[in-house]
Design a protein around this motif. Structure first.
Motif, short mmCIF file in Angstrom:
data_model
loop_
_atom_site.label_atom_id
_atom_site.label_comp_id
_atom_site.label_asym_id
_atom_site.label_seq_id
_atom_site.Cartn_x
_atom_site.Cartn_y
_atom_site.Cartn_z
N GLN A 154 3.36 1.15 -4.17
CA GLN A 154 2.73 0.00 -3.54
C GLN A 154 1.83 0.48 -2.41
OE1 GLN A 154 3.11 -3.15 -4.65
NE2 GLN A 154 4.50 -2.41 -6.27
N PRO A 155 0.79 -0.29 -2.04
CA PRO A 155 -0.11 0.11 -0.96
C PRO A 155 0.66 0.31 0.35
CG PRO A 155 -1.06 -1.72 -2.19
CD PRO A 155 0.35 -1.56 -2.68
N ASP A 157 -0.69 0.07 3.32
CA ASP A 157 -1.29 -0.68 4.42
C ASP A 157 -1.11 -2.19 4.31
OD1 ASP A 157 -2.91 -0.86 2.21
OD2 ASP A 157 -4.76 -0.33 3.25
N GLU A 158 -0.06 -2.61 3.62
CA GLU A 158 0.23 -4.04 3.55
C GLU A 158 1.71 -4.26 3.26
OE1 GLU A 158 -0.88 -5.43 -0.90
OE2 GLU A 158 -2.61 -4.77 0.29
N ILE A 187 -2.72 8.01 3.15
CA ILE A 187 -3.37 7.73 1.87
C ILE A 187 -3.98 8.99 1.27
CG2 ILE A 187 -5.33 6.51 0.82
CD1 ILE A 187 -4.72 4.23 2.88
#
Length: 205
Positions: A154-155, A157-158, A187
């Motif tokens: 999953q990202p 930054d969220e 990242i």
């Protein structure tokens, strides 16, 4: 971790990555920072704190820490003597003493053993302890446990991932200074590792 992976997550030069890699891999082994997620989280934070594995001592004089009893700076000159050093900026007489006990080295009498200004001026021992001191702090703050909650599929930054990453940042920084840069380094490290590992290998569960 390979030189290319370290270069990516630290956003640094090949030379700097090659210089620090053996000391960081030893740190990973000693402090059980062994999963991809733990390593990326650790390096994203450490590389931000050290300016891309360059600085091993904070640029300020340390005078601002003078008389800070919370840091154990109870003697005249302690602020400057025990300024931030190492890849994660160990600060204060009290922390230097805890680190001395943990690593069985006398950083109270020899505080510069944690870092010699920057990578270009460090001896091999200073590089070694700059890395190990960061691993010690990471473990002392129980940051492996938070890193393990991050889902690399999953990202970062969220959502929950961001909250976990912010929690790590706060324990290191005391706030969220440089959060965007720390996320960027994470990242870059993840993308580099992803090219060499399968999704199952990069999952932190």
């Amino acid at each position: 971790m390979t030189v290319l992976e370290l270069k990516a997550v630290a956003c640094t030069t090949t030379e700097n990555a090659q210089t620090f890699l053996p000391y960081l891999n030893d740190t990973f082994d000693r402090f059980n920072i062994l999963t991809p997620c733990r390593q990326i989280c650790f390096m994203a934070q450490v590389s931000h704190e050290s300016g891309g594995l360059f600085y091993t001592e904070e640029l300020a004089s340390g005078a601002a820490y003078e008389g800070r009893a919370g840091l154990g700076n109870i003697h005249p000159g302690d602020g400057v003597k025990y300024k931030g050093r190492g890849l994660i900026q160990i600060t204060g007489r009290a922390n230097y003493k805890l680190l001395s006990d943990a690593l069985e080295q006398d950083f109270i009498s020899n505080p510069t053993l944690l870092g010699g200004k920057n990578i270009k001026q460090c001896t091999p021992d200073q590089l070694k302890y700059a890395a190990l001191s960061a691993g010690w702090f990471w473990t002392k703050a129980n940051l492996n446990a938070i890193a393990d909650k991050i889902n690399l599929l999953q990202p970062i930054d969220e959502g929950a991932n961001l909250e976990y990453f912010k929690a790590i940042t706060k324990r290191i920084n005391g706030g969220f200074n440089g959060l965007e840069d720390r996320l960027h380094r994470f990242i870059q490290g993840y993308l580099s590792m992803k090219t060499n590992q399968t999704p199952s290998q990069t999952t932190a569960s």
